[in-house]
Design an enzyme around this catalytic site. Structure first.
Site, PDB file in Angstrom:
ATOM      1  N   TYR A   1      -2.688  -0.499   9.909  1.00 59.45           N
ATOM      2  CA  TYR A   1      -2.644  -0.853   8.480  1.00 59.45           C
ATOM      3  C   TYR A   1      -1.255  -0.570   7.889  1.00 59.45           C
ATOM      4  O   TYR A   1      -0.673  -1.414   7.189  1.00 59.45           O
ATOM      5  CB  TYR A   1      -3.725  -0.065   7.739  1.00 59.45           C
ATOM      6  CG  TYR A   1      -3.853  -0.385   6.274  1.00 59.45           C
ATOM      7  CD1 TYR A   1      -4.307  -1.633   5.851  1.00 59.45           C
ATOM      8  CD2 TYR A   1      -3.533   0.563   5.304  1.00 59.45           C
ATOM      9  CE1 TYR A   1      -4.440  -1.918   4.497  1.00 59.45           C
ATOM     10  CE2 TYR A   1      -3.669   0.295   3.954  1.00 59.45           C
ATOM     11  CZ  TYR A   1      -4.112  -0.946   3.548  1.00 59.45           C
ATOM     12  OH  TYR A   1      -4.240  -1.232   2.213  1.00 59.45           O
TER      13      TYR A   1
ATOM     14  N   SER B   1       0.856  -1.190   0.000  1.00 65.06           N
ATOM     15  CA  SER B   1       0.000   0.000   0.000  1.00 65.06           C
ATOM     16  C   SER B   1       0.886   1.231   0.000  1.00 65.06           C
ATOM     17  O   SER B   1       1.972   1.238   0.598  1.00 65.06           O
ATOM     18  CB  SER B   1      -0.882   0.034   1.245  1.00 65.06           C
ATOM     19  OG  SER B   1      -1.483   1.315   1.383  1.00 65.06           O
TER      20      SER B   1
HETATM   21  P1  NDP Z   1     -11.458  -5.337  -1.777  1.00 66.17           P
HETATM   22  O1  NDP Z   1     -11.974  -5.236  -0.381  1.00 66.17           O
HETATM   23  O2  NDP Z   1     -12.160  -4.591  -2.847  1.00 66.17           O
HETATM   24  O3  NDP Z   1     -11.345  -6.874  -2.196  1.00 66.17           O
HETATM   25  C1  NDP Z   1     -10.722  -7.737  -1.309  1.00 66.17           C
HETATM   26  C2  NDP Z   1     -10.544  -9.088  -1.934  1.00 66.17           C
HETATM   27  O4  NDP Z   1      -9.799  -9.882  -1.001  1.00 66.17           O
HETATM   28  C3  NDP Z   1     -11.821  -9.837  -2.181  1.00 66.17           C
HETATM   29  O5  NDP Z   1     -11.604 -10.747  -3.221  1.00 66.17           O
HETATM   30  C4  NDP Z   1     -12.054 -10.554  -0.848  1.00 66.17           C
HETATM   31  O6  NDP Z   1     -12.843 -11.749  -0.960  1.00 66.17           O
HETATM   32  C5  NDP Z   1     -10.627 -10.916  -0.496  1.00 66.17           C
HETATM   33  N1  NDP Z   1     -10.415 -11.014   0.935  1.00 66.17           N
HETATM   34  C6  NDP Z   1     -10.639 -10.091   1.878  1.00 66.17           C
HETATM   35  N2  NDP Z   1     -10.326 -10.566   3.095  1.00 66.17           N
HETATM   36  C7  NDP Z   1      -9.898 -11.836   2.892  1.00 66.17           C
HETATM   37  C8  NDP Z   1      -9.463 -12.874   3.747  1.00 66.17           C
HETATM   38  N3  NDP Z   1      -9.400 -12.707   5.078  1.00 66.17           N
HETATM   39  N4  NDP Z   1      -9.120 -14.052   3.202  1.00 66.17           N
HETATM   40  C9  NDP Z   1      -9.188 -14.247   1.868  1.00 66.17           C
HETATM   41  N5  NDP Z   1      -9.592 -13.316   1.019  1.00 66.17           N
HETATM   42  C10 NDP Z   1      -9.943 -12.118   1.519  1.00 66.17           C
HETATM   43  O7  NDP Z   1      -9.925  -4.876  -1.664  1.00 66.17           O
HETATM   44  P2  NDP Z   1      -8.976  -4.130  -2.718  1.00 66.17           P
HETATM   45  O8  NDP Z   1      -9.078  -4.770  -4.039  1.00 66.17           O
HETATM   46  O9  NDP Z   1      -9.190  -2.668  -2.586  1.00 66.17           O
HETATM   47  O10 NDP Z   1      -7.538  -4.413  -2.068  1.00 66.17           O
HETATM   48  C11 NDP Z   1      -6.697  -5.455  -2.523  1.00 66.17           C
HETATM   49  C12 NDP Z   1      -5.328  -5.269  -1.885  1.00 66.17           C
HETATM   50  O11 NDP Z   1      -4.829  -3.987  -2.235  1.00 66.17           O
HETATM   51  C13 NDP Z   1      -5.347  -5.310  -0.359  1.00 66.17           C
HETATM   52  O12 NDP Z   1      -4.191  -5.951   0.110  1.00 66.17           O
HETATM   53  C14 NDP Z   1      -5.329  -3.842   0.026  1.00 66.17           C
HETATM   54  O13 NDP Z   1      -4.793  -3.635   1.312  1.00 66.17           O
HETATM   55  C15 NDP Z   1      -4.460  -3.265  -1.068  1.00 66.17           C
HETATM   56  N6  NDP Z   1      -4.629  -1.849  -1.302  1.00 66.17           N
HETATM   57  C16 NDP Z   1      -5.826  -1.323  -1.716  1.00 66.17           C
HETATM   58  C17 NDP Z   1      -5.948   0.024  -1.932  1.00 66.17           C
HETATM   59  C18 NDP Z   1      -7.211   0.656  -2.376  1.00 66.17           C
HETATM   60  O14 NDP Z   1      -7.276   1.896  -2.376  1.00 66.17           O
HETATM   61  N7  NDP Z   1      -8.227  -0.087  -2.802  1.00 66.17           N
HETATM   62  C19 NDP Z   1      -4.814   0.933  -1.702  1.00 66.17           C
HETATM   63  C20 NDP Z   1      -3.607   0.276  -1.287  1.00 66.17           C
HETATM   64  C21 NDP Z   1      -3.537  -1.052  -1.098  1.00 66.17           C
HETATM   65  P3  NDP Z   1     -14.473 -11.728  -0.861  1.00 66.17           P
HETATM   66  O15 NDP Z   1     -14.948 -11.188  -2.188  1.00 66.17           O
HETATM   67  O16 NDP Z   1     -14.862 -13.141  -0.664  1.00 66.17           O
HETATM   68  O17 NDP Z   1     -14.830 -10.846   0.281  1.00 66.17           O
END
Ligand code: NDP
Length: 245
Positions: A154, A140
């Site tokens: 975080y 991130s």
């Molecule tokens: P979303 O919340 O939109 O999607 C999360 C995804 O991860 C979904 O597929 C969800 O599955 C899965 N997930 C969440 N928790 C778990 C868990 N405990 N075990 C397995 N799968 C899990 O997140 P983003 O796409 O925004 O984020 C993706 C990555 O990017 C993360 O690591 C986040 O920290 C990082 N990030 C995001 C930013 C942003 O602005 N969006 C900025 C910087 C970093 P399900 O659909 O089943 O819930």
């Protein structure tokens, strides 16, 4: 296709950045496995779209907070495709708030999902990866620059991936495996919607003045995963619209 014949596992591939990464790797020719937490329908729809591209696809429910589920997902992906070439540690949880309000449960869960799971998945994947293998961690922009309050837990969890990435790059380099860290800026997903309350503030912190799209993160992941990324390892790469500037 640069990833023809390769097999990938993307954690958290059912929505957001992980979904775009999974589809991006499939567009480049890879077979793709993905994990999800609870959204089975979304995962199934990503699987269908990967198959529509002519690739093999497989989805498994695996809570990243559960060590056995993480290990089984890696083993399952390798068994499904008969190989594993690319691991993308994308699943993450974003718990923000004043340091005094964060509970012990918050600390344990965020560290389990954002730090322990990438470690365990990489550890398990290392058994399967060969020459040309790839581990790509999703960090991130808040690992490098904490531009507003509330990021203690975080940001701590995401900066831990810098050490993991560098140490694994050093350890796995002699086997021809690269390990890199991609730091997204604010990206329009369910976790951080571009029409959310803090979105104007976050956009204003970037040099480009806007949110990113999941595909803009996926493009860099595909580059790192492909042959053109072969001399990049141990790197932290900001794909953040200039958030860290
Ligand atoms: P979303 O919340 O939109 O999607 C999360 C995804 O991860 C979904 O597929 C969800 O599955 C899965 N997930 C969440 N928790 C778990 C868990 N405990 N075990 C397995 N799968 C899990 O997140 P983003 O796409 O925004 O984020 C993706 C990555 O990017 C993360 O690591 C986040 O920290 C990082 N990030 C995001 C930013 C942003 O602005 N969006 C900025 C910087 C970093 P399900 O659909 O089943 O819930």
């Amino acid at each position: 296709m640069t990833l023809d014949g390769k097999a990938a596992l993307v954690t958290g591939g059912s929505r957001g950045i992980g979904e775009a990464v999974a589809l991006g790797l499939a567009e480049e020719g890879a077979d793709v496995a993905l994990t999800y937490h609870s959204n089975k329908e979304r995962a199934a729809s990503v699987v269908d779209r990967i198959k529509a591209l002519g690739r093999r696809a497989w989805a498994v429910q695996a809570d990243s907070a559960d060590p056995e589920a993480v290990r089984e997902a890696v083993a399952g992906a390798a068994a499904e495709f008969g190989r594993l070439d690319i691991l993308v540690n994308n699943a993450g949880t974003g718990v923000l708030g004043p340091v005094g309000d964060l509970t012990l449960e918050d600390v344990d869960r965020v560290l389990a999902v954002n730090v322990r799971a990438p470690f365990l998945a990489a550890q398990a994947a290392a058994h399967h990866l060969g020459e040309g293998g790839r581990i790509i961690n999703i960090g991130s922009c808040m690992a490098e620059r904490v531009a507003f309050p509330g990021g203690s837990l975080y940001s701590m969890s995401k900066s831990a991936l810098t050490g993991l990435t560098k140490a694994l790059a050093r350890e796995l380099g002699p086997r021809g495996i690269t390990v890199n860290l991609v730091h997204p800026g604010p990206v329009d997903t369910d976790m951080n919607p571009a029409d959310g309350e803090s979105a104007p503030m976050q956009s204003g912190l970037t040099a480009l003045g806007r949110y990113g799209q999941p595909a803009e993160i996926a493009a860099t992941v595909s580059h790192l995963a492909g042959d053109r990324g072969r001399y990049i390892t141990g790197a932290s790469i900001a794909v953040d619209g200039g958030f860290a500037v």
